[in-house]
Write a protein that holds these residues in place. Structure first.
Motif, short mmCIF file in Angstrom:
data_model
loop_
_atom_site.label_atom_id
_atom_site.label_comp_id
_atom_site.label_asym_id
_atom_site.label_seq_id
_atom_site.Cartn_x
_atom_site.Cartn_y
_atom_site.Cartn_z
N PRO A 1 0.79 -1.23 0.00
CA PRO A 1 0.00 0.00 0.00
C PRO A 1 0.82 1.29 0.00
N ASP A 2 2.00 1.25 0.61
CA ASP A 2 2.84 2.45 0.66
C ASP A 2 4.27 2.04 0.34
N PRO A 3 4.58 1.80 -0.94
CA PRO A 3 5.89 1.28 -1.32
C PRO A 3 7.04 2.21 -0.92
N ILE A 4 8.13 1.62 -0.48
CA ILE A 4 9.33 2.37 -0.13
C ILE A 4 10.03 2.79 -1.42
N ILE A 5 10.35 4.07 -1.53
CA ILE A 5 11.05 4.60 -2.70
C ILE A 5 12.27 5.35 -2.23
N ILE A 6 13.41 5.09 -2.87
CA ILE A 6 14.61 5.90 -2.64
C ILE A 6 15.10 6.42 -3.98
N ASP A 7 15.73 7.57 -3.94
CA ASP A 7 16.27 8.20 -5.15
C ASP A 7 17.78 7.99 -5.20
N ALA A 8 18.29 7.65 -6.37
CA ALA A 8 19.71 7.33 -6.51
C ALA A 8 20.61 8.49 -6.09
N GLU A 9 20.23 9.72 -6.47
CA GLU A 9 21.08 10.87 -6.11
C GLU A 9 21.09 11.08 -4.59
N ASP A 10 19.94 10.90 -3.95
CA ASP A 10 19.89 11.00 -2.49
C ASP A 10 20.79 9.95 -1.85
N LEU A 11 20.76 8.73 -2.39
CA LEU A 11 21.58 7.64 -1.83
C LEU A 11 23.06 7.96 -1.96
N MET A 12 23.48 8.48 -3.11
CA MET A 12 24.89 8.79 -3.31
C MET A 12 25.35 9.95 -2.43
N ASN A 13 24.49 10.94 -2.27
CA ASN A 13 24.89 12.15 -1.56
C ASN A 13 24.60 12.11 -0.06
N HIS A 14 23.70 11.24 0.36
CA HIS A 14 23.34 11.12 1.78
C HIS A 14 23.19 9.64 2.16
N PRO A 15 24.24 8.85 1.99
CA PRO A 15 24.08 7.40 2.15
C PRO A 15 23.62 6.96 3.54
#
Length: 310
Positions: free
Chosen positions: A200-214
């Motif tokens: 119902p509320d899938p987890i989403i992460i953004d690649a740029e966020d992951l690289m810059n704020h791991p």
């Protein structure tokens, strides 16, 4: 009697190509209790492409890097490779029903089964998802970035001659057909798992966020999945030995590594900040301009629902 396999959650990470997903996959190889699977449905998708005579009888120029990939897959069958001797399995095993049955099996000694795969490879085969407890998560990346990166890879792998601006990525290979992007498979799959009640509320992460704020993004991702987070997870062993612990198609992993497609991810030891400025729309090549508006609205909607680095 309860099935032990039902106590192990399957965690799917759905992605587009060139979205830092393989780097995240290697990172998660070092998380306690996880068994990684590398793109099993993509292998089945490519296997069906190989078996399609109408596709494979096209001339070499039309097949492009697809022919190069399949020729390399066939050349290393039954040959010892740098990733032999681990959990990787023969390419020919990977049919959609076989993958479903494998993912429904228990993984002794593991708490979670992590499957990184392409949304485009499963959307028309949703009945082949495993009938066991699953979570569906997504890693997104701005289309300007992932399409530009994919185009650079195709230019390099195909040794394209002439003016690079004249190259049309979507006409150079069946594996990058226009249909893949006129249908936004990531957005369609996200909507499906939400509306069907699977997630119902899938987890989403953004690649740029992951690289810059791991630290913030990885900890948020794992905690949302109910997996304990430790600071040590943001760095990992740079050697490629952990790849042998993955399940997936041996030939696909070997070819991806030898062609350089997976090289940076396989050698990674941490997420590196992205210092490259995103291209402006007017700087995009004509082939990307023709496709990007089909996937940009879906990205923008999913972006609003991502785990944020604040």
């Amino acid at each position: 009697m309860s099935n032990p396999a039902d106590k192990q959650t399957r965690i799917f990470l759905w992605c587009w190509p060139r979205s830092i997903s393989t780097c995240l996959e290697k990172c998660l190889s070092f998380v306690d209790g996880i068994q990684p699977w590398h793109e099993p449905y993509t292998v089945a998708y490519n296997g069906e492409l190989m078996a399609n005579k109408a596709v494979m009888q096209q001339d070499d120029a039309t097949l492009g890097v697809v022919k190069q990939f399949f020729d390399m897959v066939n050349s290393i069958k039954d040959q010892p490779t740098e990733f032999s001797g681990g959990k990787l399995m023969p390419f020919e095993n990977f049919t959609y029903p076989w993958i479903k049955s494998q993912l429904e099996q228990e993984e002794p000694g593991k708490e979670f089964i992590f499957i990184k795969d392409m949304a485009l490879a499963i959307y028309d085969h949703l009945d082949d998802l495993p009938d066991v407890p699953t979570r569906h998560t997504f890693i997104i990346r701005h289309p300007y970035r992932f399409l530009t990166s994919q185009r650079k890879q195709f230019l390099r792998l195909g040794n394209i001659q002439g003016n690079p601006a004249d190259f049309d990525m979507f006409k150079a290979s069946p594996v990058m057909s226009e249909e893949m992007f006129t249908r936004d498979y990531m957005h369609l799959l996200w909507k499906h798992v939400k509306e069907s009640g699977k997630e119902p509320d899938p987890i989403i992460i953004d690649a740029e966020d992951l690289m810059n704020h791991p630290e913030k993004i990885l900890s948020g991702y794992l905690k949302a999945l109910g997996i304990p987070y430790h600071d040590r997870y943001v760095t990992w062993d740079e050697s490629e030995g952990s790849i042998k612990t993955w399940k997936g198609a041996l030939e696909q992993v070997v070819v991806g590594r030898r062609t350089g497609f997976f090289e940076k991810a396989f050698k990674s030891s941490r997420f590196l900040p992205n210092t490259h400025i995103m291209p402006k729309k007017e700087e995009l090549t004509n082939d990307i301009l023709r496709m990007v508006d089909h996937v940009l609205p879906g990205y923008e909607e999913m972006f609003e629902h991502r785990i944020k680095p604040e």
